[in-house]
Design a protein around this motif. Structure first.
Motif, PDB file in Angstrom:
ATOM      1  N   ILE A  31      -6.445   7.184  -5.099  1.00 32.53           N
ATOM      2  CA  ILE A  31      -7.355   6.292  -4.346  1.00 32.53           C
ATOM      3  C   ILE A  31      -8.679   6.202  -5.096  1.00 32.53           C
ATOM      4  O   ILE A  31      -9.366   7.213  -5.313  1.00 32.53           O
ATOM      5  CB  ILE A  31      -7.622   6.844  -2.918  1.00 32.53           C
ATOM      6  CG1 ILE A  31      -6.297   7.205  -2.219  1.00 32.53           C
ATOM      7  CG2 ILE A  31      -8.442   5.841  -2.112  1.00 32.53           C
ATOM      8  CD1 ILE A  31      -5.377   6.054  -1.902  1.00 32.53           C
ATOM      9  N   ALA A  71     -14.133   0.446   6.014  1.00 33.21           N
ATOM     10  CA  ALA A  71     -12.891   1.119   6.450  1.00 33.21           C
ATOM     11  C   ALA A  71     -12.992   1.631   7.887  1.00 33.21           C
ATOM     12  O   ALA A  71     -12.652   2.788   8.175  1.00 33.21           O
ATOM     13  CB  ALA A  71     -12.561   2.264   5.493  1.00 33.21           C
ATOM     14  N   ILE A  82      -5.260   2.761   3.838  1.00 32.36           N
ATOM     15  CA  ILE A  82      -5.762   3.690   2.821  1.00 32.36           C
ATOM     16  C   ILE A  82      -5.029   5.026   2.940  1.00 32.36           C
ATOM     17  O   ILE A  82      -4.504   5.571   1.965  1.00 32.36           O
ATOM     18  CB  ILE A  82      -7.294   3.894   2.976  1.00 32.36           C
ATOM     19  CG1 ILE A  82      -8.038   2.555   2.863  1.00 32.36           C
ATOM     20  CG2 ILE A  82      -7.816   4.888   1.932  1.00 32.36           C
ATOM     21  CD1 ILE A  82      -9.506   2.614   3.253  1.00 32.36           C
ATOM     22  N   ALA A 100     -14.239   5.705   3.951  1.00 33.08           N
ATOM     23  CA  ALA A 100     -13.178   5.768   2.921  1.00 33.08           C
ATOM     24  C   ALA A 100     -13.422   6.907   1.938  1.00 33.08           C
ATOM     25  O   ALA A 100     -12.516   7.342   1.222  1.00 33.08           O
ATOM     26  CB  ALA A 100     -13.115   4.432   2.170  1.00 33.08           C
ATOM     27  N   VAL A 153      -9.984   0.551  -3.444  1.00 29.84           N
ATOM     28  CA  VAL A 153     -10.558   0.232  -2.123  1.00 29.84           C
ATOM     29  C   VAL A 153     -11.938  -0.349  -2.388  1.00 29.84           C
ATOM     30  O   VAL A 153     -12.870   0.380  -2.715  1.00 29.84           O
ATOM     31  CB  VAL A 153     -10.647   1.501  -1.251  1.00 29.84           C
ATOM     32  CG1 VAL A 153     -11.255   1.181   0.124  1.00 29.84           C
ATOM     33  CG2 VAL A 153      -9.266   2.128  -1.090  1.00 29.84           C
ATOM     34  N   CYS A 159       0.824  -1.218   0.000  1.00 32.74           N
ATOM     35  CA  CYS A 159       0.000   0.000   0.000  1.00 32.74           C
ATOM     36  C   CYS A 159       0.855   1.264   0.000  1.00 32.74           C
ATOM     37  O   CYS A 159       0.391   2.331  -0.418  1.00 32.74           O
ATOM     38  CB  CYS A 159      -0.960  -0.004   1.191  1.00 32.74           C
ATOM     39  SG  CYS A 159      -2.186  -1.323   1.046  1.00 32.74           S
TER      40      CYS A 159
END
Ligand code: BV8
Length: 230
Positions: A197, A178, A187, A207, A173, A165
């Motif tokens: 992202i 999350a 993340i 997220a 994602v 990551c």
């Protein structure tokens, strides 16, 4: 963004397997989920309190996974061997879809291990999952080879997830709320290192704030389109 990237990682959660009929932690599909709190069941305290109940809860989940098939999203990801798979899911659906190397930060529900960490580890039959059993070492019981709430993540697996990551140019994602840490921190780690992202979820959630691009929809509709053709 995807076509220009050489290093892509996918970070996934229960929403990836939900279309295969595997219950998520959030919107219980009924049955075991509505009766028992996953936070309690998936914890050393819950296991100490009622080990038989916890193993029965896992047996129900294992049967659900044993009856499930990889879905179009799993297959789309398996078709992209250039994408590193980091998942919170403990099921084997990405593996069964053809992914050779899945970094499972929360462990593997298809195996049991010694609760006293004697080293014993054995695969279980998901279609006929075991109940509560003693470990052959005689010092403790066998329990699923997953990471429970309050348990540390496997250090080697965690460092592989962090590397995947922190070095990627794009982080997908897929299907995660999350909210569970330290996994959800991956993340932000990717974002801090400059990765793009792309969040794929049926709804906005924790997220969303990190998303450069947010695709609201089911993984089975979005991922095959997003990933077709390397
Ligand atoms: C630890 C295995 C320390 C078990 C799981 C801050 C820092 C560090 C820790 C903490 C912290 N704050 C709190 C903690 C403690 C805790 C934690 O995070 N609690 C939360 C609840 C606040 N963390 C821990 O305990 C971790 N350990 O910190 O240890 C330590 C250090 C040293 C020494 C000792 C201890 C361990 C956490 C791991 C727990 N184990 N799984 C099992 O499976 O039985 S967690 C489990 O729940 C999953 O693995 C996953 O991580 C999580 C569920 O989340 P999601 O995957 O996101 O799924 P969810 O159901 O929530 O949501 C589904 C999503 O999919 C939704 O967004 C939905 O909209 C979407 N969706 C649904 N369908 C679709 C879809 N999207 C697209 N398409 C669809 N079709």
């Amino acid at each position: 963004m995807i076509d220009l990237a050489d290093r892509i990682t996918c970070f996934s959660g229960a929403g990836l397997s939900a279309p295969s009929g595997v219950g998520t932690f959030r919107d219980p599909t009924g049955g075991w989920w509505t009766k028992y709190d996953p936070m309690r069941m998936a914890s050393p305290q819950g296991f100490a309190e009622d080990p038989t109940l916890v193993m029965d809860w896992y047996a129900a989940r294992r049967q659900q996974i044993g009856a499930a098939e990889p879905n179009a999203a799993h297959l789309a990801l398996a078709g992209r061997t250039d994408i590193i798979q980091v998942t919170q899911n403990t099921d084997d659906l990405l593996r069964r879809a053809g992914c050779e190397d899945v970094i499972q930060v929360h462990g593997d529900i298809t195996a049991d291990r010694c609760h006293a960490r004697c080293g014993h580890h054995e695969t279980v039959d998901l279609t006929d999952p075991p109940g509560l059993r003693e470990c052959p070492c005689g010092r403790s019981s066998l329990r699923p080879a997953v990471v429970w709430f309050g348990e540390a993540l496997d250090a080697e697996i965690w460092s592989r997830a962090e590397a995947a990551c922190s070095q990627c140019q794009v982080l997908l994602v897929a299907g995660t709320e999350a909210t569970v840490y330290p996994a959800a921190g991956l993340i932000e780690l990717a974002k801090r290192q400059g990765a793009g992202i792309i969040v794929i979820n049926t709804n906005r959630n924790a997220a969303s704030d990190s998303a450069d691009i947010e695709l609201i929809g089911s993984v089975v509709d979005v991922l095959p389109d997003l990933l077709d053709g390397a």
